[in-house]
Each structure stands twice: as C-alpha cells, then as structure tokens.
Write a protein that holds these residues in place. Structure first.
Motif, mmCIF file in Angstrom:
data_model
loop_
_atom_site.group_PDB
_atom_site.id
_atom_site.type_symbol
_atom_site.label_atom_id
_atom_site.label_comp_id
_atom_site.label_asym_id
_atom_site.label_seq_id
_atom_site.Cartn_x
_atom_site.Cartn_y
_atom_site.Cartn_z
ATOM 1 N N ARG A 110 0.725 -1.542 0.326
ATOM 2 C CA ARG A 110 0.214 -0.432 -0.003
ATOM 3 C C ARG A 110 0.772 1.506 -0.009
ATOM 4 N NH1 ARG A 110 -3.815 -1.834 3.289
ATOM 5 N NH2 ARG A 110 -2.656 -1.194 5.632
ATOM 6 N N ARG A 111 1.885 0.914 0.941
ATOM 7 C CA ARG A 111 2.937 2.504 0.811
ATOM 8 C C ARG A 111 3.597 2.712 -0.160
ATOM 9 N NH1 ARG A 111 4.734 0.161 6.135
ATOM 10 N NH2 ARG A 111 6.578 -0.797 4.946
ATOM 11 N N VAL A 112 3.570 1.682 -1.496
ATOM 12 C CA VAL A 112 4.625 1.775 -1.962
ATOM 13 C C VAL A 112 4.828 2.482 -3.326
ATOM 14 C CG1 VAL A 112 5.531 0.744 -4.343
ATOM 15 C CG2 VAL A 112 6.453 -0.398 -1.467
ATOM 16 N N ARG A 113 5.201 3.689 -3.465
ATOM 17 C CA ARG A 113 4.886 3.981 -4.754
ATOM 18 C C ARG A 113 5.981 3.959 -6.034
ATOM 19 N NH1 ARG A 113 3.497 10.284 -3.589
ATOM 20 N NH2 ARG A 113 5.095 9.210 -1.250
ATOM 21 N N ALA A 114 5.813 3.566 -7.047
ATOM 22 C CA ALA A 114 6.457 3.405 -8.633
ATOM 23 C C ALA A 114 7.452 4.677 -8.839
ATOM 24 C CB ALA A 114 5.933 3.034 -9.612
ATOM 25 N N GLY A 115 8.532 4.024 -8.105
ATOM 26 C CA GLY A 115 10.110 5.110 -8.829
ATOM 27 C C GLY A 115 10.441 5.481 -7.451
ATOM 28 N N VAL A 116 9.485 6.011 -6.484
ATOM 29 C CA VAL A 116 9.252 6.946 -5.194
ATOM 30 C C VAL A 116 10.419 5.497 -4.373
ATOM 31 C CG1 VAL A 116 9.077 8.164 -3.247
ATOM 32 C CG2 VAL A 116 7.792 8.105 -5.130
ATOM 33 N N PRO A 117 11.542 6.201 -3.606
ATOM 34 C CA PRO A 117 12.051 4.419 -2.578
ATOM 35 C C PRO A 117 11.006 5.024 -0.581
ATOM 36 C CG PRO A 117 14.076 7.060 -2.609
ATOM 37 C CD PRO A 117 12.623 7.076 -4.676
ATOM 38 N N PRO A 118 10.964 4.083 -0.606
ATOM 39 C CA PRO A 118 10.672 4.159 0.677
ATOM 40 C C PRO A 118 10.829 4.766 1.721
ATOM 41 C CG PRO A 118 11.825 1.680 0.018
ATOM 42 C CD PRO A 118 11.938 2.630 -1.459
ATOM 43 N N ILE A 119 10.014 5.377 2.898
ATOM 44 C CA ILE A 119 10.378 6.148 3.449
ATOM 45 C C ILE A 119 11.687 5.845 4.759
ATOM 46 C CG2 ILE A 119 8.232 5.607 5.110
ATOM 47 C CD1 ILE A 119 9.712 9.242 4.042
ATOM 48 N N ALA A 120 11.000 3.904 3.999
ATOM 49 C CA ALA A 120 12.265 3.468 5.295
ATOM 50 C C ALA A 120 13.918 3.670 5.215
ATOM 51 C CB ALA A 120 11.422 1.913 4.984
ATOM 52 N N THR A 121 14.352 4.200 4.052
ATOM 53 C CA THR A 121 14.790 4.059 3.483
ATOM 54 C C THR A 121 15.566 5.525 3.703
ATOM 55 O OG1 THR A 121 15.284 4.382 1.204
ATOM 56 C CG2 THR A 121 15.449 2.550 1.918
ATOM 57 N N ALA A 122 14.781 6.021 4.300
ATOM 58 C CA ALA A 122 15.229 7.849 4.642
ATOM 59 C C ALA A 122 16.743 7.867 5.568
ATOM 60 C CB ALA A 122 14.163 8.729 4.704
ATOM 61 N N TRP A 123 17.343 8.946 5.824
ATOM 62 C CA TRP A 123 18.209 8.934 6.468
ATOM 63 C C TRP A 123 17.172 9.652 8.106
ATOM 64 C CZ3 TRP A 123 20.962 5.604 8.250
ATOM 65 C CH2 TRP A 123 21.916 5.445 6.939
ATOM 66 N N ALA A 124 16.620 10.847 6.814
ATOM 67 C CA ALA A 124 15.649 11.447 8.410
ATOM 68 C C ALA A 124 14.830 11.946 7.952
ATOM 69 C CB ALA A 124 16.415 13.210 7.926
ATOM 70 N N LEU A 125 13.483 12.544 8.692
ATOM 71 C CA LEU A 125 12.167 11.987 8.944
ATOM 72 C C LEU A 125 11.613 12.816 9.492
ATOM 73 C CD1 LEU A 125 11.692 8.090 10.096
ATOM 74 C CD2 LEU A 125 11.948 9.159 7.760
ATOM 75 N N VAL A 126 11.003 13.649 8.813
ATOM 76 C CA VAL A 126 10.731 15.219 9.158
ATOM 77 C C VAL A 126 8.797 15.001 8.444
ATOM 78 C CG1 VAL A 126 10.071 17.929 8.627
ATOM 79 C CG2 VAL A 126 12.181 16.821 8.106
ATOM 80 N N SER A 127 7.992 15.622 9.822
ATOM 81 C CA SER A 127 7.050 15.934 9.647
ATOM 82 C C SER A 127 6.821 17.091 10.262
ATOM 83 C CB SER A 127 6.076 14.722 10.807
ATOM 84 O OG SER A 127 4.789 14.477 10.879
ATOM 85 N N GLY A 128 6.183 18.111 9.654
ATOM 86 C CA GLY A 128 6.236 19.428 10.826
ATOM 87 C C GLY A 128 7.076 20.154 10.946
ATOM 88 N N GLU A 129 6.576 20.123 12.552
ATOM 89 C CA GLU A 129 8.073 21.335 13.157
ATOM 90 C C GLU A 129 8.812 19.877 13.749
ATOM 91 O OE1 GLU A 129 6.600 24.625 14.987
ATOM 92 O OE2 GLU A 129 5.013 23.213 15.059
ATOM 93 N N LEU A 130 8.128 18.742 13.483
ATOM 94 C CA LEU A 130 9.822 17.130 14.491
ATOM 95 C C LEU A 130 10.486 17.002 13.234
ATOM 96 C CD1 LEU A 130 9.008 15.215 16.314
ATOM 97 C CD2 LEU A 130 7.516 14.099 14.825
ATOM 98 N N ARG A 131 11.302 16.644 13.766
ATOM 99 C CA ARG A 131 12.841 16.244 12.526
ATOM 100 C C ARG A 131 13.544 14.742 13.472
ATOM 101 N NH1 ARG A 131 15.940 17.284 8.218
ATOM 102 N NH2 ARG A 131 17.946 16.319 8.641
ATOM 103 N N LEU A 132 13.220 13.285 12.752
ATOM 104 C CA LEU A 132 14.182 12.616 13.735
ATOM 105 C C LEU A 132 15.324 12.155 12.424
ATOM 106 C CD1 LEU A 132 12.768 9.436 14.751
ATOM 107 C CD2 LEU A 132 14.932 9.508 14.139
ATOM 108 N N ASP A 133 16.604 12.630 13.028
ATOM 109 C CA ASP A 133 17.582 11.930 12.054
ATOM 110 C C ASP A 133 18.213 11.109 12.568
ATOM 111 O OD1 ASP A 133 20.376 12.523 10.909
ATOM 112 O OD2 ASP A 133 20.781 14.052 11.887
#
Lengths: 227, 310
Positions: A110-133
């Motif tokens: 469901r999460r997968v979109r073609a050509g877009v790397p999955p968020i699970a592989t991102a080094w930093a996650l951002v949600s509004g004012e929240l940032r997880l390095d």
C-alpha cells in the motif's frame, strides 16, 4: 530460508492470493529478481551463499527499489535498526504469526509508489515541526532537541516510517523490545505517553500519534524524507 | 598443595642455614670471632622495623600475586562457562525457530476454517476442542518458550536502559491488578517519613521481574492463602520481598529453582515455561542486584530482590 519454511510459506502466501516464486538462496534471488520483477520480496536474513543483508545491499546498490521484507532472527534493537538502514521496507522476527506477515506485505504494498524510494530508507524523517535524524539518533521539535529514552526514540522511528498505518501494541512491542507479551500494553502505553508529552500531543485531538481503540497506534501526520 | 610445601621449605631455609653456620663455629670447623655491635637503641629499633617491613612487603607481594593469578583462572573459567551457556541458549533458540515457523505456517494453511489468528489460546485439555486447536495451543506454548529463551540469551548482552524507576509505583500498579483475583494480597511500602528511594534501570524489565515474582506467588498459593508484598531500604539497596503462605519449596529443590527449564514437583501440574525465575534472576543481576529465595515446606516462600538504590 530453509526448505521447510520456504515450501509452507509459498503455499500459505499463494492461498492468501499472491503469486509466489520461491528460490533457495541470495544469489538465485538476485538473478530471479532481474527476470520476473516481483512486486515484493520476502527474504530470510540467514540464507546459504549470499545472506539476506548482503543480497539486499546489492539490490539497493544496483538501484533496484523492489520492496523487501526481511525475516530476522534476533530480537536486538541494533539488529532491527540495521535491517531498516540497509533498505528493508519492513522486517518480522521469526517465528512469526503467518497472518501478521500477510498484513505486513499488504501494508508495504500500500505504501509503495513506483519510482519513489521507500520512506524506510530515508536518513531523516520530517513531519511538520518534528524532525528525526536517524543516523545521529536525534529528535528535534520546534527547533529544540527532545530528550527521549532510546526505546521512545525507536518507537517514534517505527511509527514515523509506518505512518498512516494502525500498528498493534504487540507489533510495536516486538519491534521496540524484541520480546515479551505480558508487559505489552503497559510498556507500549508508557512510551507512547512519553512521546506525547515530548511532542505536546494530546490523545483526544492528536496531531501526531492517534490511539486506535482496541487496535493500537497510528502516526497520523504526514511524514516526508528529510534532507 | 605441593606449591605450599615448597614455600614452607623456602621459609625455613634461612633458619636452617643459620643453624648450620652456628654449629660450624661451635665445633671449630670455622674460626669463630665475636662481633661487637654498637648502635643507639632508636636506630636499632628503626633498623629492625625496616627489616620486618621489607620481609612483610615481600611476603605480601608474592601472596597477592599468587592470589590474583588464582582469581584470574577462576574468572576465566566462569566467563568461559557463561559464554558457553549463552551460546547454547542462542543456538537452541535459533534451531527451534525454523521448525516453529514452518509449523505455524502449516497450521495457518490447514486451519483457516474459522480460527482467527488472534483468538485466545484454546484450552488444550478441553475435550470439546478439535485436534487442530489442540495442536495450535501446543505450538503457541512452544512459541512462548522460544520467545523466553531468546530473552534470556539477549539479556546477557543487551544494553540495559538507565532511567530512574520508582519501584513503589510499579508495585502499586501490580498489586491493584492482582488483587482483583486475589483478595488476600497486601502491599507494605514505606511512605513515611520519606517514600521508597528510586533504583536505576530499565523500567520494562523491572516491571517484568515484579510481575513474574508476584505472578508466581499468586499461581502457587491457594485461594485463601495470604500474600504480602513489602519493600524497604537496606543501606545502599532496595529490597522487595514477596512473601506467600503457599505450599513452599522442598529443600532439595531450592538450589535449582532459578535454573532454566527447571520445574519443581509442585509446579508440574501448573501452566508455565520453567523460565520465569531464570529470567527474573538474569534481569536483576544485570541491574547489579541479587535474588534470594527462602522457603519452608507447608509454611510458605519469600522471594527477595535486592537492587542498588540511586
């Protein structure tokens, strides 16, 4: 995976409505992936010749973004963090409840979109004012660093990489603690409370973490890949 | 022992040598001469004190060296043992996983007819349950055991989170929970003139420890037997005791009660994995504490946990 697991899992996943192709080791997996281009790969970490980690690494190095779910062996946090770092979309500890695996597969698809790397592989996650390095294990909220416990951080990381998905307490417990069912609700609830306090989030009108009555928790805010 | 005998011979050697030389002078084999020594008393006392100190120092040096070597050997043996033990647990857990995964998947293949995966564990002894349900129940049990084995193996190496934990709050929570089924359960925690000091550690693991110990007390006592949970300070430690009026543990079983997979005679009819107390001990020891169990048959059992206070 061992022959027994492979055969039964193939049968089970076929019954669940998937088209399944099974191979016995990492090297074979790589060559089969080239040919048949599956939508998703379920892979044991322990395989003869080329193990799951190395196979995954090579796959990602070659620019192949086929979603991968790893069947992991150990319950330790470092081991689990490693699975995500190497670009797995999800992982599940053996032995597992087969229906849980199907739920994982569906969620990842469901999460997968073609050509877009999955968020699970991102080094930093951002949600509004929240940032997880993720590499620095640091969380900032409104430009202020949050002082979270290691488990709190792991929990937030998992919720953010699986945003918009209701995740059961048992599953969260398995992810963050690796084991123990009898302390499930208490342990998970206490950490969720910690996160909510840190994020100034309320359970009644959540910006980030929503309680799904009787089912678990869900990260409701939009999560993006950070720079 | 031979080593010691040698040391004693060496110790007697100067006296023997002196005796021989004295005799040699006495019987005229050597020409004896008299040594007149003149020193002030203070200096003489200092010199004899110095001599004594040097001798004591040398003796102590060798003693300590010897002691340290012995300690190292036994530490290494212990290390080796616990490494081997841990590796065994890991291997066992590891080897059980694949067959268990297969079993679970095949059960799901067979039994999708109306048994959702989250259904509560069916009673394995109930005659109304189907063979499939009974197999499922046993697989669930095996699964739990593998989980616990993994925990035990993990615990030896996993990092322990360090936060301050209020044991009295955890105890309050647990006692409230268990009193629902056990009316004779009392909690005795000091609140005056100050409340119970905190301990440092992993709150989830400590909760698990208290839950296991209290759960055991509830499981092994009759419906009317009393259980008392008490906590107090003892200099640098917090002691939590769970005392029950249950059947007690026979003397010959006490030394084994915390070993993995050991189940006492009284426990054999009851559900459980035989890993609960082993887990309790492993967790408490990783927190720098100790577990002791005192018990008298037909009178009851006291499980005492000692944890270093903050």
């Amino acid at each position: 995976m061992t022959q027994g697991v492979r055969a039964s899992l193939s049968a089970f996943l076929t019954r669940a409505g998937f088209q399944v192709e099974a191979v016995s080791d990492g090297a074979q997996a790589l060559s089969t992936l080239e040919k048949s281009k599956p939508d998703l790969v379920v892979m044991d970490v322990l395989m003869p010749r080329l193990d799951g980690r190395e196979t995954l690494r090579r796959l990602r190095q070659a620019g192949n973004l086929t979603p991968v779910i790893l069947l992991t062996q150990v319950g330790e946090a470092t081991e689990r963090a490693m699975a995500l770092e190497e670009g797995a979309d999800d992982y599940i500890n053996k032995p597992f409840e087969p229906h849980e695996l199907v739920a994982r597969i569906r969620a990842v698809l469901r999460r997968v979109r073609a050509g877009v790397p999955p968020i699970a592989t991102a080094w930093a996650l951002v949600s509004g004012e929240l940032r997880l390095d993720r590499r620095a294990r640091r969380v900032t909220f409104r430009d202020q660093e949050l002082n979270l416990t290691p488990k709190g951080l792991l929990l937030l990381e998992y919720l953010m990489t699986h945003s918009d998905e209701v995740i059961s307490r048992e599953r969260l417990l398995d992810v963050v603690w690796g084991w123990e069912k009898s302390v499930a609700s208490r342990a998970v609830d206490a950490r969720i409370a910690e996160l909510r306090r840190a994020l100034n989030d309320s359970a009644d009108a959540p910006t980030y973490i929503e309680t799904s009555a009787g089912a678990g928790y869900r990260f409701v805010a939009k999560v993006e890949r950070g720079a | 022992m031979r080593r010691y005998r040698l040391l004693f011979i060496v110790a007697v050697l100067p006296a023997a040598l002196g005796f021989l030389i004295w005799q040699a002078y006495r019987f005229g084999w050597l020409s004896d001469s008299i040594l007149y020594l003149r020193a002030n008393l203070g200096l003489l006392i200092f010199l004899s004190g110095l001599l004594l100190s040097i001798l004591l120092g040398i003796g102590l040096y060798f003693y300590l060296r010897f002691e340290r070597r012995a300690q190292r050997t036994s530490d290494a043996a212990l290390d080796h043992f616990s490494t081997e033990h841990r590796q065994f647990l890991q291997r066992l857990d590891h080897e059980l996983k694949n067959p268990l995964t297969t079993l679970q998947v095949e059960l799901a293949n067979l039994g999708d007819e109306g048994l959702p995966p989250t259904q509560p564990e069916p009673n394995p002894d109930s005659s109304t349950s189907s063979p499939l349900e009974r197999i499922r129940a046993q697989v669930t049990r095996l699964n739990d055991m593998v989980f616990q084995l993994r925990k035990l193996a993990d615990l030896q190496t996993a990092s322990i989170e360090q936060t301050t934990v209020k044991l009295d709050e955890l105890l309050d929570e647990l006692v409230t929970e268990f009193s629902a089924t056990k009316p004779n359960l009392t909690l005795n925690v000091p609140r005056m003139p100050w409340s119970l000091p905190e301990v440092r550690g992993d709150i989830d693991l400590l909760y698990l420890v208290l839950r296991n110990v209290l759960g055991n007390a509830v499981k092994f006592t009759g419906p009317n037997d009393a259980i008392q949970v008490r906590a107090f300070e003892d200099t640098n430690h917090i002691v939590v005791e769970v005392a029950d009026e249950g059947p007690g543990i026979p003397l010959d079983e006490l030394p084994h009660i915390m070993e993995e997979l050991y189940r006492g005679k009284n426990a054999r009819g009851l559900p459980g994995s035989g890993l609960g107390l082993a887990l309790v001990r492993a967790i408490v020891e990783r927190h720098g504490g100790q577990v002791t169990i005192r018990s008298r048959v037909d009178q009851g059992t006291v499980v005492a946990l000692r944890l270093p206070r903050v």
